[in-house]
Design a protein around this motif. Structure first.
Motif, PDB file in Angstrom:
ATOM      1  N   ASP A  28      95.263  79.873  30.177  1.00 47.31           N
ATOM      2  CA  ASP A  28      95.200  79.845  28.720  1.00 47.31           C
ATOM      3  C   ASP A  28      96.046  78.692  28.175  1.00 47.31           C
ATOM      4  O   ASP A  28      95.596  77.925  27.315  1.00 47.31           O
ATOM      5  CB  ASP A  28      95.665  81.177  28.136  1.00 47.31           C
ATOM      6  CG  ASP A  28      95.637  81.175  26.618  1.00 47.31           C
ATOM      7  OD1 ASP A  28      94.535  81.016  26.041  1.00 47.31           O
ATOM      8  OD2 ASP A  28      96.723  81.303  26.016  1.00 47.31           O
ATOM      9  N   ALA A  29      97.258  78.545  28.694  1.00 45.59           N
ATOM     10  CA  ALA A  29      98.148  77.471  28.232  1.00 45.59           C
ATOM     11  C   ALA A  29      97.561  76.096  28.555  1.00 45.59           C
ATOM     12  O   ALA A  29      97.582  75.187  27.712  1.00 45.59           O
ATOM     13  CB  ALA A  29      99.535  77.632  28.856  1.00 45.59           C
ATOM     14  N   ALA A  30      97.034  75.925  29.767  1.00 50.61           N
ATOM     15  CA  ALA A  30      96.490  74.627  30.174  1.00 50.61           C
ATOM     16  C   ALA A  30      95.250  74.265  29.355  1.00 50.61           C
ATOM     17  O   ALA A  30      95.098  73.116  28.924  1.00 50.61           O
ATOM     18  CB  ALA A  30      96.165  74.645  31.663  1.00 50.61           C
ATOM     19  N   LEU A  31      94.364  75.230  29.132  1.00 45.72           N
ATOM     20  CA  LEU A  31      93.141  74.965  28.377  1.00 45.72           C
ATOM     21  C   LEU A  31      93.438  74.743  26.892  1.00 45.72           C
ATOM     22  O   LEU A  31      92.801  73.910  26.243  1.00 45.72           O
ATOM     23  CB  LEU A  31      92.140  76.100  28.576  1.00 45.72           C
ATOM     24  CG  LEU A  31      91.553  76.185  29.989  1.00 45.72           C
ATOM     25  CD1 LEU A  31      90.852  77.525  30.206  1.00 45.72           C
ATOM     26  CD2 LEU A  31      90.606  75.022  30.259  1.00 45.72           C
ATOM     27  N   THR A  32      94.400  75.477  26.371  1.00 48.68           N
ATOM     28  CA  THR A  32      94.810  75.274  24.979  1.00 48.68           C
ATOM     29  C   THR A  32      95.426  73.894  24.802  1.00 48.68           C
ATOM     30  O   THR A  32      95.138  73.182  23.831  1.00 48.68           O
ATOM     31  CB  THR A  32      95.806  76.371  24.544  1.00 48.68           C
ATOM     32  OG1 THR A  32      95.146  77.646  24.648  1.00 48.68           O
ATOM     33  CG2 THR A  32      96.288  76.166  23.127  1.00 48.68           C
ATOM     34  N   SER A  33      96.261  73.480  25.743  1.00 48.22           N
ATOM     35  CA  SER A  33      96.879  72.152  25.702  1.00 48.22           C
ATOM     36  C   SER A  33      95.820  71.056  25.796  1.00 48.22           C
ATOM     37  O   SER A  33      95.867  70.066  25.059  1.00 48.22           O
ATOM     38  CB  SER A  33      97.893  72.011  26.841  1.00 48.22           C
ATOM     39  OG  SER A  33      98.384  70.696  26.899  1.00 48.22           O
ATOM     40  N   LEU A  34      94.859  71.223  26.691  1.00 45.48           N
ATOM     41  CA  LEU A  34      93.788  70.236  26.833  1.00 45.48           C
ATOM     42  C   LEU A  34      93.049  70.062  25.511  1.00 45.48           C
ATOM     43  O   LEU A  34      92.803  68.934  25.079  1.00 45.48           O
ATOM     44  CB  LEU A  34      92.806  70.680  27.920  1.00 45.48           C
ATOM     45  CG  LEU A  34      91.562  69.809  28.091  1.00 45.48           C
ATOM     46  CD1 LEU A  34      91.937  68.458  28.675  1.00 45.48           C
ATOM     47  CD2 LEU A  34      90.529  70.514  28.961  1.00 45.48           C
ATOM     48  N   ARG A  35      92.728  71.165  24.889  1.00 47.90           N
ATOM     49  CA  ARG A  35      91.980  71.090  23.627  1.00 47.90           C
ATOM     50  C   ARG A  35      92.803  70.422  22.523  1.00 47.90           C
ATOM     51  O   ARG A  35      92.290  69.595  21.773  1.00 47.90           O
ATOM     52  CB  ARG A  35      91.546  72.476  23.178  1.00 47.90           C
ATOM     53  CG  ARG A  35      90.644  72.428  21.966  1.00 47.90           C
ATOM     54  CD  ARG A  35      90.045  73.755  21.664  1.00 47.90           C
ATOM     55  NE  ARG A  35      89.047  73.594  20.617  1.00 47.90           N
ATOM     56  CZ  ARG A  35      88.365  74.570  20.104  1.00 47.90           C
ATOM     57  NH1 ARG A  35      88.513  75.786  20.559  1.00 47.90           N
ATOM     58  NH2 ARG A  35      87.485  74.354  19.157  1.00 47.90           N
ATOM     59  N   SER A  36      94.087  70.745  22.456  1.00 43.10           N
ATOM     60  CA  SER A  36      94.909  70.148  21.393  1.00 43.10           C
ATOM     61  C   SER A  36      95.162  68.657  21.645  1.00 43.10           C
ATOM     62  O   SER A  36      95.241  67.879  20.708  1.00 43.10           O
ATOM     63  CB  SER A  36      96.220  70.911  21.218  1.00 43.10           C
ATOM     64  OG  SER A  36      97.046  70.761  22.341  1.00 43.10           O
ATOM     65  N   ARG A  37      95.258  68.238  22.908  1.00 46.18           N
ATOM     66  CA  ARG A  37      95.509  66.832  23.239  1.00 46.18           C
ATOM     67  C   ARG A  37      94.257  65.968  23.159  1.00 46.18           C
ATOM     68  O   ARG A  37      94.330  64.811  22.727  1.00 46.18           O
ATOM     69  CB  ARG A  37      96.076  66.697  24.663  1.00 46.18           C
ATOM     70  CG  ARG A  37      97.491  67.129  24.841  1.00 46.18           C
ATOM     71  CD  ARG A  37      98.004  66.883  26.277  1.00 46.18           C
ATOM     72  NE  ARG A  37      97.322  67.730  27.263  1.00 46.18           N
ATOM     73  CZ  ARG A  37      96.442  67.300  28.168  1.00 46.18           C
ATOM     74  NH1 ARG A  37      96.135  66.029  28.253  1.00 46.18           N
ATOM     75  NH2 ARG A  37      95.864  68.146  29.006  1.00 46.18           N
ATOM     76  N   THR A  38      93.111  66.515  23.588  1.00 46.36           N
ATOM     77  CA  THR A  38      91.915  65.684  23.748  1.00 46.36           C
ATOM     78  C   THR A  38      90.714  66.132  22.922  1.00 46.36           C
ATOM     79  O   THR A  38      89.759  65.377  22.778  1.00 46.36           O
ATOM     80  CB  THR A  38      91.470  65.682  25.225  1.00 46.36           C
ATOM     81  OG1 THR A  38      91.026  66.999  25.577  1.00 46.36           O
ATOM     82  CG2 THR A  38      92.593  65.230  26.142  1.00 46.36           C
ATOM     83  N   GLY A  39      90.735  67.359  22.444  1.00 48.57           N
ATOM     84  CA  GLY A  39      89.580  67.921  21.753  1.00 48.57           C
ATOM     85  C   GLY A  39      88.554  68.520  22.698  1.00 48.57           C
ATOM     86  O   GLY A  39      87.567  69.096  22.259  1.00 48.57           O
ATOM     87  N   VAL A  40      88.773  68.404  24.015  1.00 46.42           N
ATOM     88  CA  VAL A  40      87.845  68.953  24.994  1.00 46.42           C
ATOM     89  C   VAL A  40      88.103  70.449  25.135  1.00 46.42           C
ATOM     90  O   VAL A  40      89.230  70.873  25.341  1.00 46.42           O
ATOM     91  CB  VAL A  40      87.995  68.253  26.367  1.00 46.42           C
ATOM     92  CG1 VAL A  40      87.143  68.951  27.422  1.00 46.42           C
ATOM     93  CG2 VAL A  40      87.628  66.784  26.253  1.00 46.42           C
TER      94      VAL A  40
END
Length: 157
Positions: free
Chosen positions: A46-58
């Motif tokens: 959850d943390a990794a996917l949330t971070s990915l979305r906030s950093r890249t929009g992916v």
């Protein structure tokens, strides 16, 4: 009378397909319906996917299900994964850059589904992650760890 019989047969044939609908997501990141993830791995994902979305929009999501059949997935893994991916609207619709890691426990199947916005060689990379990270862990009974490490490999690439 023949028309009525034909209509009844048609409706009987469609009833099972109509009763089997795709699951609704519970989270934009981790949907562990099969209970394969440890609480620690679910939290890390959850943390990794949330971070990915906030950093890249992916947008990426992890989905575990017991099997495809209960959701009308008799047509194979790839069509089922694509339907679920599209049903949930994973990723930005304009960029079509989302991904979904799907694991079907009882079917002993897994797939990394990618949005159409990725280049063709991304599918080869997804297959490499499946063969090199996910499947070895699954064979050794390390389902949760394999899902976490496989998802992280997708994020890293």
């Amino acid at each position: 009378m023949r028309r009525l019989l034909a209509l009844l047969l048609l409706l009987c044939g469609l009833a099972p397909a109509m009763a089997q609908s795709l699951p609704d997501w519970q989270s934009g990141t981790v949907n562990d319906f099969a209970g394969l993830l440890t609480p620690q791995d679910a939290q890390a994902l959850d943390a990794a996917l949330t971070s990915l979305r906030s950093r890249t929009g992916v947008e990426g999501t992890v989905v575990t299900l017991s099997d495809r059949a209960r959701y009308g997935g008799s047509d194979g893994l790839e069509p089922f994964a694509t339907r679920l991916f599209n049903h949930w609207g994973v990723g930005d619709a304009r960029r079509d850059d989302g991904f979904m890691l799907l694991v079907l426990q009882a079917d002993r199947e897994a797939r990394i589904e990618l949005g159409a916005g990725y280049p063709g060689d991304a599918d080869i990379l997804a297959q490499d992650i499946m063969r090199g990270t996910l499947l070895p862990a699954f064979r050794e009974g390390r389902m949760s760890q394999g899902i976490r490490e496989g998802t992280q490999a997708v994020i890293d690439h």
